[in-house]
Enzyme design. Structure first.
Site, PDB file in Angstrom:
ATOM      1  N   SER A  75      38.186  40.420  50.187  1.00 51.47           N
ATOM      2  CA  SER A  75      39.545  40.700  50.242  1.00 51.47           C
ATOM      3  C   SER A  75      40.218  41.335  49.226  1.00 51.47           C
ATOM      4  O   SER A  75      39.883  41.234  48.154  1.00 51.47           O
ATOM      5  CB  SER A  75      40.147  39.221  50.094  1.00 51.47           C
ATOM      6  OG  SER A  75      39.557  38.276  51.072  1.00 51.47           O
ATOM      7  N   GLU A  81      44.146  41.556  45.038  1.00 51.78           N
ATOM      8  CA  GLU A  81      43.178  40.825  44.338  1.00 51.78           C
ATOM      9  C   GLU A  81      42.093  41.455  43.479  1.00 51.78           C
ATOM     10  O   GLU A  81      41.799  40.956  42.428  1.00 51.78           O
ATOM     11  CB  GLU A  81      42.470  39.932  45.351  1.00 51.78           C
ATOM     12  CG  GLU A  81      41.251  39.031  44.739  1.00 51.78           C
ATOM     13  CD  GLU A  81      40.455  38.213  45.639  1.00 51.78           C
ATOM     14  OE1 GLU A  81      40.789  37.535  46.550  1.00 51.78           O
ATOM     15  OE2 GLU A  81      39.167  38.753  45.594  1.00 51.78           O
ATOM     16  N   ARG A 110      43.049  32.137  42.865  1.00 47.56           N
ATOM     17  CA  ARG A 110      42.458  33.259  42.350  1.00 47.56           C
ATOM     18  C   ARG A 110      43.204  33.849  41.078  1.00 47.56           C
ATOM     19  O   ARG A 110      43.552  34.935  40.833  1.00 47.56           O
ATOM     20  CB  ARG A 110      43.172  34.450  43.414  1.00 47.56           C
ATOM     21  CG  ARG A 110      42.398  34.664  44.643  1.00 47.56           C
ATOM     22  CD  ARG A 110      40.817  34.425  44.643  1.00 47.56           C
ATOM     23  NE  ARG A 110      40.123  34.612  46.084  1.00 47.56           N
ATOM     24  CZ  ARG A 110      39.706  33.701  46.676  1.00 47.56           C
ATOM     25  NH1 ARG A 110      39.944  32.268  46.236  1.00 47.56           N
ATOM     26  NH2 ARG A 110      39.241  33.692  48.096  1.00 47.56           N
TER      27      ARG A 110
HETATM   28  P1  FAD Z   1      33.356  42.111  38.412  1.00 46.47           P
HETATM   29  O1  FAD Z   1      33.742  42.631  39.709  1.00 46.47           O
HETATM   30  O2  FAD Z   1      32.256  42.692  37.631  1.00 46.47           O
HETATM   31  O3  FAD Z   1      34.499  42.064  37.493  1.00 46.47           O
HETATM   32  C1  FAD Z   1      35.585  41.260  37.814  1.00 46.47           C
HETATM   33  C2  FAD Z   1      36.497  41.107  36.573  1.00 46.47           C
HETATM   34  O4  FAD Z   1      36.073  40.116  35.897  1.00 46.47           O
HETATM   35  C3  FAD Z   1      36.797  42.264  35.933  1.00 46.47           C
HETATM   36  O5  FAD Z   1      38.201  42.209  35.376  1.00 46.47           O
HETATM   37  C4  FAD Z   1      35.706  42.073  34.734  1.00 46.47           C
HETATM   38  O6  FAD Z   1      36.145  42.913  33.484  1.00 46.47           O
HETATM   39  C5  FAD Z   1      35.955  40.495  34.351  1.00 46.47           C
HETATM   40  N1  FAD Z   1      34.320  40.384  33.923  1.00 46.47           N
HETATM   41  C6  FAD Z   1      33.406  40.195  34.532  1.00 46.47           C
HETATM   42  N2  FAD Z   1      32.145  39.475  33.867  1.00 46.47           N
HETATM   43  C7  FAD Z   1      32.922  39.240  32.778  1.00 46.47           C
HETATM   44  C8  FAD Z   1      32.381  38.055  31.726  1.00 46.47           C
HETATM   45  N3  FAD Z   1      31.318  37.852  31.529  1.00 46.47           N
HETATM   46  N4  FAD Z   1      33.583  38.007  30.739  1.00 46.47           N
HETATM   47  C9  FAD Z   1      35.001  38.392  30.739  1.00 46.47           C
HETATM   48  N5  FAD Z   1      35.096  39.141  32.155  1.00 46.47           N
HETATM   49  C10 FAD Z   1      34.246  39.477  32.888  1.00 46.47           C
HETATM   50  N6  FAD Z   1      35.731  36.281  45.779  1.00 46.47           N
HETATM   51  C11 FAD Z   1      36.142  35.022  46.026  1.00 46.47           C
HETATM   52  O7  FAD Z   1      36.960  34.255  45.194  1.00 46.47           O
HETATM   53  N7  FAD Z   1      35.810  34.447  47.173  1.00 46.47           N
HETATM   54  C12 FAD Z   1      35.034  34.940  48.223  1.00 46.47           C
HETATM   55  O8  FAD Z   1      34.738  34.413  49.120  1.00 46.47           O
HETATM   56  C13 FAD Z   1      34.849  36.353  47.957  1.00 46.47           C
HETATM   57  N8  FAD Z   1      33.920  36.876  48.724  1.00 46.47           N
HETATM   58  C14 FAD Z   1      33.641  38.149  48.763  1.00 46.47           C
HETATM   59  C15 FAD Z   1      32.784  39.010  49.542  1.00 46.47           C
HETATM   60  C16 FAD Z   1      32.448  40.416  49.316  1.00 46.47           C
HETATM   61  C17 FAD Z   1      31.573  40.845  50.407  1.00 46.47           C
HETATM   62  C18 FAD Z   1      32.747  40.812  48.376  1.00 46.47           C
HETATM   63  C19 FAD Z   1      32.311  42.118  47.893  1.00 46.47           C
HETATM   64  C20 FAD Z   1      33.573  40.307  47.234  1.00 46.47           C
HETATM   65  C21 FAD Z   1      33.753  39.049  47.347  1.00 46.47           C
HETATM   66  N9  FAD Z   1      34.745  38.153  46.501  1.00 46.47           N
HETATM   67  C22 FAD Z   1      34.834  36.935  46.786  1.00 46.47           C
HETATM   68  C23 FAD Z   1      34.993  38.893  45.049  1.00 46.47           C
HETATM   69  C24 FAD Z   1      33.958  38.792  44.119  1.00 46.47           C
HETATM   70  O9  FAD Z   1      32.690  38.332  44.625  1.00 46.47           O
HETATM   71  C25 FAD Z   1      34.465  37.722  42.903  1.00 46.47           C
HETATM   72  O10 FAD Z   1      35.643  38.082  42.453  1.00 46.47           O
HETATM   73  C26 FAD Z   1      33.124  37.650  42.093  1.00 46.47           C
HETATM   74  O11 FAD Z   1      33.557  36.426  41.320  1.00 46.47           O
HETATM   75  C27 FAD Z   1      33.227  39.031  41.153  1.00 46.47           C
HETATM   76  O12 FAD Z   1      32.023  38.900  40.121  1.00 46.47           O
HETATM   77  P2  FAD Z   1      31.551  40.077  39.542  1.00 46.47           P
HETATM   78  O13 FAD Z   1      30.488  39.703  38.657  1.00 46.47           O
HETATM   79  O14 FAD Z   1      31.012  41.120  40.512  1.00 46.47           O
HETATM   80  O15 FAD Z   1      32.820  40.419  38.615  1.00 46.47           O
HETATM   81  N1  EPU Z   2      43.438  36.810  60.208  1.00 42.08           N
HETATM   82  C1  EPU Z   2      43.893  37.624  61.192  1.00 42.08           C
HETATM   83  N2  EPU Z   2      43.505  39.026  61.113  1.00 42.08           N
HETATM   84  C2  EPU Z   2      42.421  39.157  60.298  1.00 42.08           C
HETATM   85  C3  EPU Z   2      41.855  38.467  59.585  1.00 42.08           C
HETATM   86  C4  EPU Z   2      42.410  37.118  59.377  1.00 42.08           C
HETATM   87  O1  EPU Z   2      44.802  37.442  62.020  1.00 42.08           O
HETATM   88  O2  EPU Z   2      41.856  40.468  60.464  1.00 42.08           O
HETATM   89  C5  EPU Z   2      43.812  35.354  60.284  1.00 42.08           C
HETATM   90  C6  EPU Z   2      42.960  34.407  61.432  1.00 42.08           C
HETATM   91  O3  EPU Z   2      43.999  33.772  62.029  1.00 42.08           O
HETATM   92  C7  EPU Z   2      42.221  33.545  60.339  1.00 42.08           C
HETATM   93  C8  EPU Z   2      42.979  33.669  59.137  1.00 42.08           C
HETATM   94  O4  EPU Z   2      43.867  34.907  59.130  1.00 42.08           O
HETATM   95  O5  EPU Z   2      42.248  32.181  60.986  1.00 42.08           O
HETATM   96  C9  EPU Z   2      42.251  33.516  57.757  1.00 42.08           C
HETATM   97  O6  EPU Z   2      41.285  34.338  57.792  1.00 42.08           O
HETATM   98  P1  EPU Z   2      39.791  33.898  56.955  1.00 42.08           P
HETATM   99  O7  EPU Z   2      39.588  32.393  57.444  1.00 42.08           O
HETATM  100  O8  EPU Z   2      38.720  34.872  57.386  1.00 42.08           O
HETATM  101  O9  EPU Z   2      40.398  33.792  55.557  1.00 42.08           O
HETATM  102  P2  EPU Z   2      41.438  34.759  54.704  1.00 42.08           P
HETATM  103  O10 EPU Z   2      42.301  34.012  54.352  1.00 42.08           O
HETATM  104  O11 EPU Z   2      41.257  36.135  55.103  1.00 42.08           O
HETATM  105  C10 EPU Z   2      40.210  33.785  52.373  1.00 42.08           C
HETATM  106  C11 EPU Z   2      39.759  34.403  51.300  1.00 42.08           C
HETATM  107  C12 EPU Z   2      38.370  34.693  51.206  1.00 42.08           C
HETATM  108  C13 EPU Z   2      37.439  33.603  51.663  1.00 42.08           C
HETATM  109  C14 EPU Z   2      37.846  33.081  53.051  1.00 42.08           C
HETATM  110  C15 EPU Z   2      37.120  31.705  53.345  1.00 42.08           C
HETATM  111  C16 EPU Z   2      41.717  35.222  49.830  1.00 42.08           C
HETATM  112  C17 EPU Z   2      42.421  36.393  49.516  1.00 42.08           C
HETATM  113  N3  EPU Z   2      40.481  35.349  50.757  1.00 42.08           N
HETATM  114  O12 EPU Z   2      40.275  34.938  53.416  1.00 42.08           O
HETATM  115  O13 EPU Z   2      37.693  35.231  50.018  1.00 42.08           O
HETATM  116  O14 EPU Z   2      36.009  33.773  51.534  1.00 42.08           O
HETATM  117  O15 EPU Z   2      39.312  32.959  52.958  1.00 42.08           O
HETATM  118  O16 EPU Z   2      37.658  30.834  52.528  1.00 42.08           O
HETATM  119  O17 EPU Z   2      42.030  34.072  49.617  1.00 42.08           O
HETATM  120  C18 EPU Z   2      37.675  37.159  48.575  1.00 42.08           C
HETATM  121  O18 EPU Z   2      38.407  36.616  47.804  1.00 42.08           O
HETATM  122  O19 EPU Z   2      37.265  38.542  48.271  1.00 42.08           O
HETATM  123  C19 EPU Z   2      37.666  36.669  49.753  1.00 42.08           C
HETATM  124  C20 EPU Z   2      36.559  37.067  50.819  1.00 42.08           C
END
Ligand code: FAD
Ligand code: EPU
Length: 338
Positions: free
Chosen positions: A238, A334, A164
């Site tokens: 997250s 994050e 991240r």
């Molecule tokens: P924004 O939120 O618009 O911007 C994020 C940051 O990047 C800000 O600081 C912005 O200024 C900067 N930025 C954006 N575009 C540019 C650009 N073109 N040039 C320079 N800076 C820029 N993230 C994960 O890593 N893994 C996940 O599994 C994951 N799951 C998610 C699930 C949900 C339901 C949600 C809502 C979010 C999740 N995220 C996850 C977080 C998010 O989707 C990612 O961080 C994504 O890359 C953000 O993209 P965005 O275009 O919305 O960026």
């Molecule tokens: N867990 C709990 N309670 C909860 C949630 C999770 O006990 O309420 C424990 C469970 O044991 C589970 C473990 O945590 O097995 C891991 O949970 P999960 O697989 O849901 O993944 P996470 O670590 O919570 C991360 C990323 C997610 C990504 C998933 C899948 C981060 C901060 N988050 O979540 O990314 O989608 O793994 O790989 O690294 C995001 O960055 O926004 C995001 C959604």
């Protein structure tokens, strides 16, 4: 130039926070972006780059210019024996790019299915899910350097990717605008199904020989069962990162909390599941005013409708303090708090 004044940002952030931007401009080409940057008055204003707003928490009105990136286009720009090099405009939706690659049999980003946001924001925090990170297929990106106004190319090494993390969140924070991203997608099958949940989901689906398409479908199913859909309930995924602790701190914690969820890292440290830590502190499913920690995933903070950014931020810091008090572990947001 497309320039609006006093625009509500509610439709532009997945938390659904209603703050406003003094100026707001959407750009679809590098030339449009450069025209804004060359305008002396606009260039003097505080600036915020917006993709899909899925990793942001707005806590106040933005007294400057929001630049919303919608640069389109996906194409194969090169090919060698092992890879297709796919270049996408920074405004392409990330999941659309994943589907585009899967349809053509280009492999490597299927585990990153359904992550919201744009392709251009994907390198900012090196998006990751289900054992794969953007850096695993990343080749290079182009960005406008805000000091010189020129287009610069950053290769993988220059991006300094981590969990991240990237140079765009450290030394280059706010100093460049990413305009395109090029990934090297694999030609030969080489799938990552090391995440137990993927194997289980594939077997539920009756898939014996997984491919990029079936892995993507499995990931989509898992995500839909765990993560709230921002179209129905505001959230930014997250809210915190999973923290890392040293081997000695881990030993001590493990003695007191044998059920603690952890993952050993190659450098000898341990990553802890922040969701587990937060759940143990009693926050999972708890509703606090207009916000709370989600019932299925404690790591996801949500907006039940009318939350302000400050309400969500205050809850986040209460959670952070309680995890520190109970476990002595510091969790870090994050989400970008603005
Ligand atoms: P924004 O939120 O618009 O911007 C994020 C940051 O990047 C800000 O600081 C912005 O200024 C900067 N930025 C954006 N575009 C540019 C650009 N073109 N040039 C320079 N800076 C820029 N993230 C994960 O890593 N893994 C996940 O599994 C994951 N799951 C998610 C699930 C949900 C339901 C949600 C809502 C979010 C999740 N995220 C996850 C977080 C998010 O989707 C990612 O961080 C994504 O890359 C953000 O993209 P965005 O275009 O919305 O960026
Ligand atoms: N867990 C709990 N309670 C909860 C949630 C999770 O006990 O309420 C424990 C469970 O044991 C589970 C473990 O945590 O097995 C891991 O949970 P999960 O697989 O849901 O993944 P996470 O670590 O919570 C991360 C990323 C997610 C990504 C998933 C899948 C981060 C901060 N988050 O979540 O990314 O989608 O793994 O790989 O690294 C995001 O960055 O926004 C995001 C959604």
């Amino acid at each position: 130039m497309n320039l609006l004044e006093n625009v509500s940002l509610k439709p532009y952030n997945t938390f659904g926070i209603d703050v406003s931007a003094k100026y707001f401009s959407t750009f679809t080409t590098i030339e449009q972006l450069q025209a804004i940057l060359e305008n002396k008055d606009l260039n003097a204003l505080p600036r915020l780059i917006l993709g899909g707003g899925s990793n942001m928490l707005f806590t106040k009105d933005f007294d400057g210019i929001v630049l919303r990136n919608r640069i389109p286009g996906i194409e194969v720009v090169e090919e060698d024996s092992a890879h297709w090099y796919v270049k996408s405009g920074a405004g392409v939706l990330w999941h659309d790019q994943v589907l585009w690659c899967i349809e053509r049999g280009y492999q490597g980003i299927e585990n990153l299915s359904l992550i919201p946001g744009t392709s251009g924001a994907a390198p900012i925090q090196n998006i990751g899910a289900y054992g794969v990170e953007l850096k695993d297929t990343f080749f290079q990106l182009e960005a406008i350097d805000l000091t010189t106004g020129k287009l610069v190319v950053y290769n993988k090494e220059a991006c300094d990717f981590g969990y991240r993390q990237s140079v765009f969140k450290s030394d280059l924070k706010g100093k460049v605008i990413i305009t395109s991203v090029t990934l090297a997608l694999r030609k030969k099958p080489e799938y990552n199904v090391s995440y137990g949940a993927i194997t289980q989901e594939l077997s539920k689906m009756g898939v014996e020989s997984p491919d990029a398409k079936s892995i993507s479908q499995a990931v989509v199913k898992i995500r839909q069962s765990k993560l709230p859909d921002p179209a129905k309930i505001g959230n930014a995924g997250s809210f915190f990162k999973n923290p890392e602790v040293s081997a000695s701190q881990f030993e001590l914690l493990h003695k007191s909390f044998p059920d603690m969820v952890s993952y050993p890292l190659p450098d000898g440290n341990y990553k802890l599941a922040a969701g587990w830590l937060i759940e143990q502190c009693g926050w999972k499913g708890k509703v606090v005013g207009n916000t709370g920690s989600h019932k299925d995933q404690a790591l996801v903070l949500v907006n039940y409708g009318n939350a302000t950014g400050n309400e969500i931020r205050d809850l986040a810091y209460r959670i952070l303090d309680s995890v520190k008090e109970r476990f002595g572990v510091a969790i870090e947001p994050e989400v970008n708090i603005i």
